[in-house]
Design an enzyme around this catalytic site. Structure first.
Site, PDB file in Angstrom:
ATOM      1  N   GLU B  50      38.146  31.021  39.588  1.00 16.59           N
ATOM      2  CA  GLU B  50      38.675  31.799  40.713  1.00 16.59           C
ATOM      3  C   GLU B  50      37.686  32.853  41.213  1.00 16.59           C
ATOM      4  O   GLU B  50      37.649  33.176  42.397  1.00 16.59           O
ATOM      5  CB  GLU B  50      39.995  32.477  40.340  1.00 16.59           C
ATOM      6  CG  GLU B  50      41.173  31.523  40.212  1.00 16.59           C
ATOM      7  CD  GLU B  50      41.348  30.979  38.805  1.00 16.59           C
ATOM      8  OE1 GLU B  50      40.429  31.165  37.980  1.00 16.59           O
ATOM      9  OE2 GLU B  50      42.398  30.379  38.533  1.00 16.59           O
ATOM     10  N   PHE B 112      55.876  34.434  32.454  1.00 21.52           N
ATOM     11  CA  PHE B 112      54.664  33.650  32.192  1.00 21.52           C
ATOM     12  C   PHE B 112      53.716  33.769  33.382  1.00 21.52           C
ATOM     13  O   PHE B 112      54.109  33.564  34.525  1.00 21.52           O
ATOM     14  CB  PHE B 112      55.027  32.180  31.946  1.00 21.52           C
ATOM     15  CG  PHE B 112      53.806  31.309  31.780  1.00 21.52           C
ATOM     16  CD1 PHE B 112      52.952  31.493  30.695  1.00 21.52           C
ATOM     17  CD2 PHE B 112      53.489  30.333  32.711  1.00 21.52           C
ATOM     18  CE1 PHE B 112      51.814  30.718  30.548  1.00 21.52           C
ATOM     19  CE2 PHE B 112      52.349  29.545  32.569  1.00 21.52           C
ATOM     20  CZ  PHE B 112      51.516  29.739  31.476  1.00 21.52           C
ATOM     21  N   GLN B 113      52.470  34.058  33.113  1.00 22.70           N
ATOM     22  CA  GLN B 113      51.431  34.268  34.122  1.00 22.70           C
ATOM     23  C   GLN B 113      51.820  35.334  35.145  1.00 22.70           C
ATOM     24  O   GLN B 113      51.479  35.243  36.314  1.00 22.70           O
ATOM     25  CB  GLN B 113      51.045  32.960  34.821  1.00 22.70           C
ATOM     26  CG  GLN B 113      50.343  31.985  33.865  1.00 22.70           C
ATOM     27  CD  GLN B 113      49.623  30.846  34.557  1.00 22.70           C
ATOM     28  OE1 GLN B 113      50.076  30.369  35.598  1.00 22.70           O
ATOM     29  NE2 GLN B 113      48.520  30.387  33.966  1.00 22.70           N
ATOM     30  N   LYS B 162      56.651  32.806  44.117  1.00 25.25           N
ATOM     31  CA  LYS B 162      56.800  31.368  44.270  1.00 25.25           C
ATOM     32  C   LYS B 162      58.077  30.989  45.020  1.00 25.25           C
ATOM     33  O   LYS B 162      58.098  30.021  45.782  1.00 25.25           O
ATOM     34  CB  LYS B 162      56.787  30.703  42.890  1.00 25.25           C
ATOM     35  CG  LYS B 162      56.739  29.188  42.970  1.00 25.25           C
ATOM     36  CD  LYS B 162      56.563  28.536  41.617  1.00 25.25           C
ATOM     37  CE  LYS B 162      56.389  27.033  41.793  1.00 25.25           C
ATOM     38  NZ  LYS B 162      56.214  26.338  40.518  1.00 25.25           N
ATOM     39  N   MET B 474      16.091  43.496  34.560  1.00 22.37           N
ATOM     40  CA  MET B 474      16.190  44.875  35.036  1.00 22.37           C
ATOM     41  C   MET B 474      16.554  45.818  33.900  1.00 22.37           C
ATOM     42  O   MET B 474      16.020  46.933  33.805  1.00 22.37           O
ATOM     43  CB  MET B 474      17.206  44.987  36.182  1.00 22.37           C
ATOM     44  CG  MET B 474      17.192  46.337  36.865  1.00 22.37           C
ATOM     45  SD  MET B 474      15.573  46.768  37.544  1.00 22.37           S
ATOM     46  CE  MET B 474      15.769  46.241  39.251  1.00 22.37           C
TER      47      MET B 474
END
Lengths: 156, 564
Positions: B50, B112-113, B162, B474
């Site tokens: 993602e 959940f999630q 949802k 760096m």
């Protein structure tokens, strides 16, 4: 730079998350909140927040600008000529000298607002500095609990 | 028209003219993916993480100037996207990120999630929404695109439970947006602009300080014309590379920590900074009390909060930099004497001759700067160059001859390693006719290396030029300079087989150990039409110079590093 106290009113859309956006802004950028009050403005979809803060000139300027930048912020007022009031509730044991407390409250725009079987509650509404004096004076009567409301302000 | 919330999301994306969406499906966003499956109006590119989806949308936005769109699911899908949001936020890139959320009834139950997406993203988005009702959805989608691209652009998150994407509602996509609380100012105040013009006419050593805002505002042409007319020299920030054009005689160079000697001296000695869409970042100013001590400051910025944030400003102008510069040009046209600043230009030229940007080339080992110069010679103004973060980023910014805005894409504000490759994929998708090179390092490329698969699957022939010094370069440089060479956790000697890695994912790889090999490999990579790794072995201990040590004054640059 010298630190100053500022009272800022923010008129915001009365919607979810808006308080979190404002308080998160202060937290995330390390600004101080001395007090914050919020309530809906009657007959509108807006809320009025009064924030008391302190900081140097640059910080105060940034606070005002960053508040402005919040999408739901409608108006930001940095108060100069204002009427400001704060309310305090103080609970005393019932054995306290009621007449003395009553007299004290009267001096600070207040009174005794509730008397129960073992306690009484007094109230005062005044400028923040004077509320501090009132609390100082009330301490000699051994208060059980003190609740301050935070400042509300209105530009003259 | 009646339709589901999921359909509304697709309809809004189509109505906004978005051609490509980058994303990754999951439970809470499945309704929307089901609608994506059914339509043909826009393309969806499945990244393999993602974070990469958001960076790809970001690269697409930076290279095209359009709003980038990414789509992720709830919980971990969203948290993976946060780095992408923060990256876009710091660089003011217009994005709309749509995230799924658990159903309304489950919000707040540790479902959940489930994660508080609006809570987490609040400080790293321009604005965000949790949709609470299907009636609000069309308006919120419209506002999201509007807010993302207007004013000072930025990413906007729309978090949709949802059950709302599954619900049927009435869809009328609003024609316009009415947000009484949000009115960006584009036109600067005429009186302020006039005062600024007077100051420019009075100044002896004025300097245009050109920032990323000029890219966002598509103001490069106007800024070049203003410089041309007045003959005022200019310095560019990291975010503005390409605005003035590399061959522009008025361009003094890049300013800041790794800016050129002449550019940093210009900033230190100017008597009037004309800041055009720049924000006085700490990597530009160095020690603030020593910064531009002799200068008055004109600060043009669309975001009032940028003005006076870091430095005191004498001429604040809130407005779109393109619009304001056009007005300034009009006001100054008849009055300016370009010869007035010729002594100043000569001084800066002498500074540049004294310590020009350069490096010591070698026949034994490839110098990283040489690779960038060679890329520039070969590809010039045509290619789009993205980068990750570190030494390679600074060398690319210093040595590539950027000719136009939107040619140089990097994570300047947040400094996100792993940005370059997915951003390059987004840029290539948005500009299929352009060669897109990601200049990267052996550290950065491994963050989001999984996107080899994405690029191979969709046939996006991005070329990753890995300046491989077997170090986290760096950080190693700072350890050399400031930590007595204690190379704590920066030695990357253990490496993958880059060629094999690229091939395993459907791409092509080349190991480069000489200059000749580099040219051959670059030709082969371009000809292959595949996503490529050019693994270029470069001098391990090369440093990025000049360097203003963090917290030091801009005029105190390390110009060379001699081993004690």
């Amino acid at each position: 730079m010298e630190k100053v106290r500022r009272v800022i009113s923010v008129i915001v859309a009365n919607e979810a998350q808006v308080l979190a956006r404002v308080s998160g802004l202060f937290a995330g950028r390390g600004y101080n909140i001395d007090s914050l009050t919020v309530a809906p403005i009657p007959d509108t979809q807006l809320s009025h927040m009064t924030i008391v803060t302190h900081g140097n000139r640059r910080v105060i300027e940034q606070i005002v600008k960053q508040l402005h930048k919040l999408i739901p912020a409608f108006k930001v007022i940095e108060h100069e000529q204002m009427v400001e009031k704060e309310m305090v509730l103080i609970k005393f044991p019932i054995e306290s000298p009621i007449a003395d407390i009553q007299a004290l409250c009267t001096a600070y725009n207040g009174g005794i607002v509730n008397v129960g079987t073992d306690m009484l509650i007094a109230m005062a509404a005044d400028e923040q500095q004077r509320i501090a004096h009132f609390i100082e004076a009330a301490k000699r009567y051994h208060p059980i609990e003190i609740v301050r409301s935070g400042v509300v302000a209105m530009e003259r | 028209m009646k339709m589901s919330g999921a359909q509304m999301v697709c309809e809004a994306i189509i109505a906004e003219g978005v051609r490509t969406v980058f994303g990754y499906p999951g439970g809470a966003i499945m309704n929307v993916y089901d609608e994506i499956y059914k339509q043909n109006a826009f393309r969806h590119i499945l990244t393999r993480h993602e974070q990469a989806a958001v960076h790809a949308a970001d690269g697409y936005a930076r290279s095209t100037g359009e709003v980038g769109v990414a789509m992720v699911t709830s919980g971990p899908g969203f948290t993976n996207a946060v780095t992408g949001l923060a990256t876009a936020y710091m660089d003011s890139i217009p994005l709309v990120v749509i995230s799924g959320q658990v159903p309304l009834s489950l919000i707040g139950t540790d479902g959940f999630q489930e994660v508080d997406a609006v809570g987490i993203s609040r400080p790293c988005t321009k604005h965000n929404y949790l949709v609470r009702s299907i009636e609000d959805l069309p308006r919120i989608l419209k506002e999201a695109f509007y807010i993302a691209r207007s004013g000072r652009p930025g990413p906007v998150l729309v978090d949709i439970p949802k059950d709302i994407t599954g619900e049927i509602g009435e869809f009328v996509y609003p024609e316009s947006v009415d947000l009484p609380t949000y009115k960006p100012r584009y036109k600067g105040n005429d009186r302020q602009i006039k005062k600024a013009v007077e100051a420019i006419l009075k100044a002896k050593k004025p300097l245009l300080y050109v920032g990323g805002g000029t890219v966002l505002s598509n103001a490069a042409e106007g800024v070049r014309a203003f410089a041309e007319l007045t003959q005022i020299p200019a310095v560019e920030t990291l975010m503005a590379r390409g605005v003035m054009g590399a061959r522009n005689p008025l361009l003094v160079g890049m300013v800041g920590m790794h800016g050129s000697y002449a550019a940093n001296m210009a900033m230190s000695e100017t008597d009037l900074i004309v800041s055009l869409g720049a924000r006085f970042d700490d990597r530009v100013t160095g020690k603030l009390s020593e910064f531009a001590r002799y200068a008055d400051i004109i600060h043009i910025d669309i975001d009032p909060a940028n003005i006076g944030k870091i430095v005191d400003v004498d001429y604040p102008i809130v407005g779109d930099v393109g619009t304001v510069v056009a007005k300034m040009t009009e006001m100054i046209r008849e009055r300016v004497d370009p010869d007035r600043y010729s002594v100043w230009r000569d001084i800066l030229k002498r500074y540049d001759e004294l310590h020009p940007l350069g490096y010591e080339d070698s026949e034994e080992v490839i110098k990283p700067q040489w690779v960038i110069e060679r890329l520039g010679e070969r590809l010039g103004g045509d290619a789009i160059i993205t980068s990750d973060v570190g030494q390679h980023q600074m060398w690319a910014a210093q040595f590539y001859p950027f000719d136009r805005p939107r040619q140089w894409i990097n994570s300047g504000g947040l400094g996100t390693m792993g940005f370059g490759f997915p951003a390059a994929i987004g840029a290539k998708v948005g500009n299929p006719d352009k060669t897109v090179i990601n200049v990267t390092g052996d550290g950065s490329i491994l963050m989001n290396v999984q996107e080899l698969v994405t690029a191979a699957q969709y046939g996006v022939p991005v070329i990753n030029v890995i300046l491989n010094n077997h170090f986290l370069g760096m950080v190693r440089q700072w350890q050399t300079f400031f930590y007595d060479k204690r190379y704590s956790e920066t030695d990357l000697s253990f490496q993958p087989d880059w060629k094999a890695l690229a091939r395993a994912c459907g791409g092509e790889g080349y190991d480069v150990e000489s200059k000749e090999q580099f040219d051959e490999a670059l030709d082969a990579a371009i000809a292959s039409g595949k996503v490529c790794f050019l693994n270029v072995a470069v001098d391990r201990f090369e440093n990025v110079l000049p360097m203003v040590p963090a917290g030091g004054a801009l005029y105190n640059m390390l110009l060379e590093h001699k081993e004690k």
